[in-house]
Motif scaffolding. Structure first.
Motif, short mmCIF file in Angstrom:
data_model
loop_
_atom_site.label_atom_id
_atom_site.label_comp_id
_atom_site.label_asym_id
_atom_site.label_seq_id
_atom_site.Cartn_x
_atom_site.Cartn_y
_atom_site.Cartn_z
N LYS A 120 0.81 -1.22 0.00
CA LYS A 120 0.00 0.00 0.00
C LYS A 120 0.84 1.27 0.00
CE LYS A 120 -3.95 -2.12 2.37
NZ LYS A 120 -4.84 -2.05 3.56
N ILE A 121 2.14 1.15 -0.28
CA ILE A 121 3.01 2.32 -0.31
C ILE A 121 2.66 3.16 -1.54
CG2 ILE A 121 5.39 3.10 -0.42
CD1 ILE A 121 6.24 0.47 0.82
N GLU A 122 2.60 4.48 -1.33
CA GLU A 122 2.34 5.38 -2.45
C GLU A 122 3.51 5.34 -3.44
OE1 GLU A 122 1.53 9.24 -1.00
OE2 GLU A 122 -0.25 8.64 0.16
N SER A 123 3.19 5.53 -4.71
CA SER A 123 4.21 5.42 -5.76
C SER A 123 5.28 6.51 -5.66
CB SER A 123 3.55 5.48 -7.13
OG SER A 123 2.82 6.70 -7.28
N SER A 124 4.97 7.63 -5.04
CA SER A 124 5.93 8.73 -4.93
C SER A 124 6.70 8.72 -3.62
CB SER A 124 5.20 10.07 -5.06
OG SER A 124 4.22 10.21 -4.04
N ALA A 125 6.47 7.70 -2.79
CA ALA A 125 7.12 7.67 -1.47
C ALA A 125 8.61 7.37 -1.61
CB ALA A 125 6.45 6.62 -0.60
N SER A 126 9.42 8.05 -0.80
CA SER A 126 10.86 7.81 -0.77
C SER A 126 11.41 8.31 0.56
CB SER A 126 11.58 8.51 -1.93
OG SER A 126 11.45 9.92 -1.81
N VAL A 127 12.53 7.75 1.00
CA VAL A 127 13.17 8.15 2.25
C VAL A 127 14.65 7.81 2.15
CG1 VAL A 127 12.73 5.94 3.42
CG2 VAL A 127 13.03 8.02 4.77
N ASP A 128 15.48 8.65 2.75
CA ASP A 128 16.91 8.39 2.78
C ASP A 128 17.17 7.14 3.63
OD1 ASP A 128 19.70 8.77 4.25
OD2 ASP A 128 19.77 9.93 2.38
N LYS A 129 17.89 6.18 3.07
CA LYS A 129 18.04 4.90 3.76
C LYS A 129 18.85 5.02 5.05
CE LYS A 129 22.08 3.27 1.11
NZ LYS A 129 22.60 2.19 0.23
N TRP A 130 19.85 5.92 5.07
CA TRP A 130 20.65 6.06 6.29
C TRP A 130 19.94 6.91 7.33
CZ3 TRP A 130 23.41 2.17 6.20
CH2 TRP A 130 24.12 1.76 5.08
N LYS A 131 19.10 7.82 6.89
CA LYS A 131 18.31 8.60 7.84
C LYS A 131 17.32 7.70 8.57
CE LYS A 131 15.14 12.54 8.14
NZ LYS A 131 14.42 13.59 7.38
N ILE A 132 16.64 6.82 7.83
CA ILE A 132 15.70 5.92 8.47
C ILE A 132 16.43 4.90 9.35
CG2 ILE A 132 15.57 4.17 6.65
CD1 ILE A 132 12.65 5.58 8.71
N TYR A 133 17.66 4.56 8.97
CA TYR A 133 18.44 3.63 9.80
C TYR A 133 18.82 4.29 11.12
CZ TYR A 133 22.23 0.64 11.37
OH TYR A 133 23.04 -0.18 12.12
N ARG A 134 19.22 5.57 11.08
CA ARG A 134 19.54 6.26 12.33
C ARG A 134 18.30 6.39 13.21
NH1 ARG A 134 22.83 9.32 8.77
NH2 ARG A 134 21.14 10.83 8.44
N LEU B 140 13.21 -4.48 1.38
CA LEU B 140 13.30 -3.37 2.34
C LEU B 140 12.05 -2.49 2.32
CD1 LEU B 140 16.99 -2.34 1.54
CD2 LEU B 140 16.19 -3.83 3.38
N ALA B 141 10.99 -2.97 1.66
CA ALA B 141 9.77 -2.18 1.54
C ALA B 141 9.15 -1.82 2.90
CB ALA B 141 8.75 -2.93 0.68
N PRO B 142 9.21 -2.69 3.94
CA PRO B 142 8.63 -2.30 5.24
C PRO B 142 9.26 -1.04 5.82
CG PRO B 142 8.91 -4.68 5.17
CD PRO B 142 9.59 -4.13 3.95
N LEU B 143 10.55 -0.83 5.57
CA LEU B 143 11.19 0.39 6.08
C LEU B 143 10.55 1.63 5.46
CD1 LEU B 143 14.97 -0.62 6.07
CD2 LEU B 143 13.40 -0.53 8.01
N LEU B 144 10.27 1.55 4.16
CA LEU B 144 9.63 2.68 3.49
C LEU B 144 8.19 2.83 3.95
CD1 LEU B 144 9.82 4.92 1.38
CD2 LEU B 144 9.23 3.23 -0.37
N ALA B 145 7.49 1.72 4.14
CA ALA B 145 6.09 1.79 4.56
C ALA B 145 5.95 2.31 5.99
CB ALA B 145 5.45 0.40 4.44
N ARG B 146 6.92 2.02 6.85
CA ARG B 146 6.84 2.41 8.26
C ARG B 146 7.73 3.59 8.60
NH1 ARG B 146 7.57 -2.86 11.92
NH2 ARG B 146 7.01 -1.28 13.48
N ALA B 147 8.16 4.34 7.59
CA ALA B 147 9.10 5.44 7.83
C ALA B 147 8.55 6.47 8.82
CB ALA B 147 9.46 6.11 6.50
#
Length: 422
Positions: free
Chosen positions: A28-42, A141-148
């Motif tokens: 259900k992630i929106e097609s325009s969703a994005s997040v910096d991978k290291w920011k979400i890791y921190r 890694l889609a759950p990281l984007l979905a739960r950002a």
């Protein structure tokens, strides 16, 4: 983003409703969703206590993110990485493959990573003629984007709790310092009140804090200490007002007496001023200063407690007083001289302590050292340290007595000896 239907694990791995929920949420992630991978890791590292994941699991996730070729996790690209266990072990700085698999399973159970298994359970990718990945099997890694947003919110909550804990700990430290200094000043200035009992009550409040305390308990103890500090300040302010009133009354009375004596002297024996400037007031001041100097030289200027306080806290030294008891300060000084020889304190260290602390404070310090017994390895060196601190204005015998008094109270009383059975 990788589309398709729900995938199930390969082999004997079971399918759970939690895994199904994670896959549905990832789709259900929106097609325009994005997040910096290291920011979400921190953010994940900060929110670790609320997500119930270990630091080793985060190290494995860090390795997984390093295999993702882009800087941002985007729904427009494939979010599946397919490293082998050997490569993951290398990226995890040599972590055993069994350990890698165990922590990977915990990441999947936490809903942070999805497993996308191939028909034969291998991890690989298929590319089209242009070299673009058409289909990939491995870890998504889609759950990281979905739960950002959720992860960043949890990280902010943990950061706020840490800041709150740090703030109340700082306030607790300041409050403890204020109360300790105020009690020391009250004892040193001989203020009215049972300050020994107040000091014991203060430490009984502090004893409520375990080595690792919860923020709620720290806040509760802080509120109690703040109220305790307010009561001490109020009592000392009352003492100051009383002393000021007494001093003003005494000064007015003294001024009236001097004025009357001067007027009588002038009316009966009028003399001209000889220029030496020595009046009745100056003479009185010189007498007060002389008495204060004698009091300071006696070494008893900073002693503001009775001799019974010393003998009750340090009873061992009483055996070496005149007649086997210590009733006066002179008896304590005599006993401390004998005990200093028993403790092998160098005479130079003793004289240095007398010159910097005074003979009475030196006697009290030696009584405390003798009472502590074998816990002090070098009594002479310890006394020199106290003398140096006294010379710098950083030592008072009352806190030393108070600490020893608390230690004596906290020690369990020795019971009667057990009978020996044959």
């Amino acid at each position: 983003m990788d589309g398709g239907s729900v995938t199930t694990p390969f082999g004997r791995r079971p399918m759970t409703l939690g895994m199904l929920a994670s896959q549905v949420r990832a789709q259900k992630i929106e097609s325009s969703a994005s997040v910096d991978k290291w920011k979400i890791y921190r953010a994940l590292c900060e929110a670790k206590p609320l997500l119930d994941i270990s630091d080793r699991a985060l190290a494995v996730l860090n390795a997984l993110l390093s295999f993702y070729p882009h800087g941002e996790l985007s729904a427009e690209r494939s979010l599946v990485v397919f490293p082998s266990n050997n490569q993951l072990s290398i990226r995890c700085h040599g972590m055993a493959e069994q350990t890698v698999r165990r922590h990977m399973a915990s990441l999947i159970a936490s809903g942070l990573v999805l497993r996308k298994d191939s028909p034969n359970g291998k991890r690989y990718a298929r590319k089209d003629r242009q070299g673009e990945i058409r289909d990939a099997y491995g870890f998504s890694l889609a759950p990281l984007l979905a739960r950002a947003e959720e992860i960043e919110r949890l990280a902010a909550k943990v950061a706020a709790e840490k800041l709150h804990l740090q703030t109340i700990k700082e306030q607790l430290t300041l409050c403890r310092r204020d109360i300790s200094k105020l009690l020391t000043a009250a004892i040193a200035e001989s203020a009215d009140g049972d300050w020994w009992a107040i000091d014991e009550a203060f430490h009984s409040i502090l004893n409520k804090l375990p080595r690792v305390a919860t923020p709620h308990l720290i806040a509760s103890v802080l509120a109690e200490l703040e109220e305790f500090r307010a009561e001490i300040v109020k009592q000392l302010e009352t003492q100051i007002k009383t002393e000021n009133s007494s001093a003003n009354a005494l000064q007015n009375e003294r001024h009236i007496q001097i004025s009357e004596s001067e007027s009588i002297s002038e009316s009966e024996h009028p003399v001209a001023n000889d220029g030496d400037g020595l009046t009745a007031v100056n003479s009185a001041d010189l007498g007060d200063n002389a008495l204060e100097g004698q009091r300071l030289l006696s070494g008893k200027a900073s002693i503001s407690y009775p001799i019974t306080t010393v003998t009750e806290t340090c009873p061992d030294i009483a055996l070496y007083g005149p007649g086997g008891s210590v009733r006066t300060w002179s008896d304590l000084i005599s006993a401390s001289t004998i005990v200093s020889t028993m403790l092998q304190i160098d005479p130079s260290a003793y004289h240095q302590a007398v010159s910097r602390m005074g003979v009475h404070n030196t006697a009290v310090a030696i009584a405390c050292i003798f009472q502590k017994g074998s816990t002090i390895a070098s009594p002479g060196g310890y006394l020199r340290t106290l003398s140096r601190r006294a010379g710098e204005g950083q030592f008072n015998t009352w806190p030393m007595l108070a600490a020893l008094r608390r230690a004596n109270i906290s020690e369990p009383a020795a019971g009667p000896p057990k009978p020996v059975t044959q």
